[in-house]
Design an enzyme around this catalytic site. Structure first.
Site, PDB file in Angstrom:
ATOM      1  N   THR A 191       7.748  -2.806   9.608  1.00 42.07           N
ATOM      2  CA  THR A 191       7.498  -3.729  10.701  1.00 42.07           C
ATOM      3  C   THR A 191       8.812  -4.041  11.374  1.00 42.07           C
ATOM      4  OG1 THR A 191       6.443  -5.827  11.176  1.00 42.07           O
ATOM      5  CG2 THR A 191       7.788  -5.739   9.200  1.00 42.07           C
ATOM      6  N   LYS A 234       3.953 -11.742   8.218  1.00 46.83           N
ATOM      7  CA  LYS A 234       5.069 -11.235   7.428  1.00 46.83           C
ATOM      8  C   LYS A 234       6.252 -12.194   7.408  1.00 46.83           C
ATOM      9  CE  LYS A 234       3.557  -6.850   9.149  1.00 46.83           C
ATOM     10  NZ  LYS A 234       3.886  -5.822  10.114  1.00 46.83           N
ATOM     11  N   GLY A 260      11.166 -13.342   5.907  1.00 46.14           N
ATOM     12  CA  GLY A 260      10.326 -12.300   6.471  1.00 46.14           C
ATOM     13  C   GLY A 260      10.560 -11.016   5.709  1.00 46.14           C
ATOM     14  N   SER A 283      11.041  -0.977  10.957  1.00 45.88           N
ATOM     15  CA  SER A 283      11.002   0.179  11.854  1.00 45.88           C
ATOM     16  C   SER A 283      11.615  -0.112  13.210  1.00 45.88           C
ATOM     17  CB  SER A 283       9.558   0.637  12.056  1.00 45.88           C
ATOM     18  OG  SER A 283       9.005   1.079  10.854  1.00 45.88           O
TER      19      SER A 283
END
Length: 187
Positions: free
Chosen positions: A15, A47, A59, A138
């Site tokens: 994420t 998250k 996170g 990512s």
């Protein structure tokens, strides 16, 4: 994260999580997308969350179950070392590197309290960001670059996180615009 594991099955993609500390405030924002291979399986995952009765925000990027395990372990360390986020994180990463079960966990975390911001990894990293900005996942590099470009603007930490995450979502296919934002007044 890789697209396939050794068996050829699709893997969950990470994420984008971004942390900015500026003008007496620390903010962590994360998107909600969970992708399995080329498919978006969930668009509103949470998250980013509060820990230690709201005194810590964090996170994660990586495997969700692994991250929840790490958050639980961090909560335990924070109870063991109240008010000592750095010490709790160092103890967690020691366990993460040496415990047979924890070593297999695939996740990274950003955590912060009123005094300190940290990145944690299974490689044993407990890192403080340079300049108060750090990102993982990512789309982390896209969000990080955007945040650094916006740092010297007349924007508060939350505005920087929101704008940077929007930029990352426009570039990274594994990042969406469904944000969860948590913040704390910093020391």
């Amino acid at each position: 994260m890789a697209n396939d594991d050794a068996g050829g099955a699709p893997r969950m993609h990470a994420t984008t999580i971004l942390m900015v500390r500026k003008r007496g405030r620390v903010v962590i924002g994360g998107d909600g997308q969970v992708s399995l291979g080329q498919t978006i399986v969930k668009g509103n995952a949470r998250k980013v969350r509060r820990l230690a009765k709201g005194a810590v925000i964090g996170g994660f990027a990586g495997a969700t179950a692994d991250a929840f395990t790490l958050f639980e372990r961090l909560e335990g360390k924070l109870e063991q070392y109240p008010g000592q986020l750095t010490r709790a994180c160092v103890e967690l990463t020691k366990d993460w590197r040496t415990d047979r079960y924890l070593r297999r966990l695939e996740a990274m975390m950003l955590v912060a309290d009123k005094d300190v911001s940290l990145l944690l990894s299974g490689a044993g990293d407990v890192l403080e960001p340079e300049g108060g900005v750090m990102a993982i996942g990512s789309g982390g590099n896209y969000a990080l670059a955007a945040a650094r470009a916006l740092e010297d603007q007349d924007l508060d930490a939350e505005a920087i996180v929101r704008r940077s995450m929007a930029i990352a979502a426009e570039i990274c296919v594994y990042t969406n615009g469904n944000l969860v934002i948590e913040s704390l007044d910093a020391a």
